[in-house]
Design a protein around this motif. Structure first.
Motif, short mmCIF file in Angstrom:
data_model
loop_
_atom_site.label_atom_id
_atom_site.label_comp_id
_atom_site.label_asym_id
_atom_site.label_seq_id
_atom_site.Cartn_x
_atom_site.Cartn_y
_atom_site.Cartn_z
N GLY A 23 0.15 -2.15 -0.41
CA GLY A 23 1.59 -2.06 -0.66
C GLY A 23 2.40 -2.75 0.43
N LEU A 24 2.01 -2.55 1.68
CA LEU A 24 2.69 -3.20 2.80
C LEU A 24 2.59 -4.72 2.70
CD1 LEU A 24 4.13 -2.93 5.57
CD2 LEU A 24 1.85 -2.90 6.60
N TYR A 25 1.42 -5.21 2.33
CA TYR A 25 1.22 -6.65 2.19
C TYR A 25 2.18 -7.24 1.15
CZ TYR A 25 -1.30 -11.06 1.72
OH TYR A 25 -1.64 -12.38 1.70
N PHE A 26 2.29 -6.58 0.00
CA PHE A 26 3.17 -7.10 -1.04
C PHE A 26 4.64 -6.96 -0.69
CE2 PHE A 26 -0.67 -6.73 -3.73
CZ PHE A 26 -0.71 -8.05 -4.15
N VAL A 27 5.00 -5.92 0.04
CA VAL A 27 6.38 -5.78 0.50
C VAL A 27 6.73 -6.90 1.48
CG1 VAL A 27 7.92 -4.34 1.92
CG2 VAL A 27 6.58 -3.31 0.08
N VAL A 28 5.81 -7.22 2.36
CA VAL A 28 6.04 -8.30 3.33
C VAL A 28 6.19 -9.63 2.60
CG1 VAL A 28 4.95 -9.61 5.20
CG2 VAL A 28 4.98 -7.12 5.28
N ILE A 29 5.35 -9.88 1.61
CA ILE A 29 5.46 -11.12 0.83
C ILE A 29 6.79 -11.15 0.07
CG2 ILE A 29 4.54 -12.34 -1.18
CD1 ILE A 29 1.77 -11.64 -0.24
N TRP A 30 7.17 -10.02 -0.53
CA TRP A 30 8.41 -9.94 -1.29
C TRP A 30 9.61 -10.19 -0.38
CZ3 TRP A 30 12.35 -6.11 -1.23
CH2 TRP A 30 13.28 -6.24 -2.26
N ALA A 31 9.54 -9.75 0.87
CA ALA A 31 10.64 -9.95 1.82
C ALA A 31 10.70 -11.39 2.32
CB ALA A 31 10.49 -8.98 2.99
N GLY A 32 9.71 -12.20 1.99
CA GLY A 32 9.72 -13.60 2.39
C GLY A 32 9.19 -13.83 3.79
N ILE A 33 8.47 -12.88 4.33
CA ILE A 33 7.90 -12.99 5.67
C ILE A 33 6.45 -13.42 5.56
CG2 ILE A 33 7.39 -11.72 7.80
CD1 ILE A 33 9.61 -9.74 6.96
N GLU A 34 6.00 -14.23 6.49
CA GLU A 34 4.59 -14.64 6.53
C GLU A 34 3.74 -13.42 6.89
OE1 GLU A 34 1.30 -17.13 6.36
OE2 GLU A 34 3.36 -17.75 5.98
N PRO A 35 2.86 -12.96 5.97
CA PRO A 35 2.07 -11.75 6.26
C PRO A 35 0.99 -12.02 7.31
CG PRO A 35 1.43 -12.64 4.14
CD PRO A 35 2.59 -13.46 4.63
N SER A 36 0.72 -11.02 8.09
CA SER A 36 -0.34 -11.12 9.10
C SER A 36 -1.70 -11.10 8.41
CB SER A 36 -0.23 -9.95 10.07
OG SER A 36 -1.34 -9.89 10.91
N PRO A 37 -2.61 -11.95 8.83
CA PRO A 37 -3.96 -11.92 8.24
C PRO A 37 -4.67 -10.59 8.51
CG PRO A 37 -3.67 -13.91 9.55
CD PRO A 37 -2.47 -13.07 9.77
N THR A 38 -4.23 -9.88 9.53
CA THR A 38 -4.85 -8.60 9.86
C THR A 38 -4.69 -7.59 8.73
OG1 THR A 38 -4.37 -9.01 12.19
CG2 THR A 38 -4.94 -6.76 11.58
N ILE A 39 -3.52 -7.59 8.08
CA ILE A 39 -3.29 -6.65 6.98
C ILE A 39 -4.27 -6.91 5.85
CG2 ILE A 39 -1.63 -5.88 5.25
CD1 ILE A 39 0.59 -6.60 7.23
N ALA A 40 -4.45 -8.17 5.50
CA ALA A 40 -5.38 -8.52 4.43
C ALA A 40 -6.82 -8.17 4.81
CB ALA A 40 -5.27 -10.00 4.10
N MET A 41 -7.19 -8.41 6.06
CA MET A 41 -8.56 -8.10 6.49
C MET A 41 -8.81 -6.60 6.48
SD MET A 41 -9.51 -10.85 9.47
CE MET A 41 -8.03 -10.65 10.44
N LEU A 42 -7.84 -5.81 6.92
CA LEU A 42 -8.00 -4.36 6.91
C LEU A 42 -8.12 -3.82 5.49
CD1 LEU A 42 -5.53 -3.24 9.70
CD2 LEU A 42 -8.00 -2.94 9.71
#
Length: 67
Positions: A23-42
């Motif tokens: 959910g955090l990953y998609f919220v960050v993408i929706w906000a237009g911010i470059e997501p941290s690769p750490t979130i995806a890896m976790l």
């Protein structure tokens, strides 16, 4: 109320944490911010953990029925 053993509690918390991270990953993408690769890896690591436990449960259930 159902009493869960330690392994079940770990699985419940891992599932909730994984859902939160996705959910955090998609919220960050929706906000237009470059997501941290750490979130995806976790999120991927937690998903792998849950898939492993699911497969292990299925294997043990099958093994118990057939000897």
């Amino acid at each position: 109320m159902t009493k869960y053993n330690t392994v079940d509690m770990i699985r419940i918390w891992a599932s909730l944490t994984g859902l939160f991270l996705v959910g955090l990953y998609f919220v960050v993408i929706w906000a237009g911010i470059e997501p941290s690769p750490t979130i995806a890896m976790l999120a991927t690591a937690i998903g792998g953990f849950e898939i492993f436990f699911f497969g292990q449960d299925q294997w043990l259930k099958r093994r118990g029925k057939h000897g």
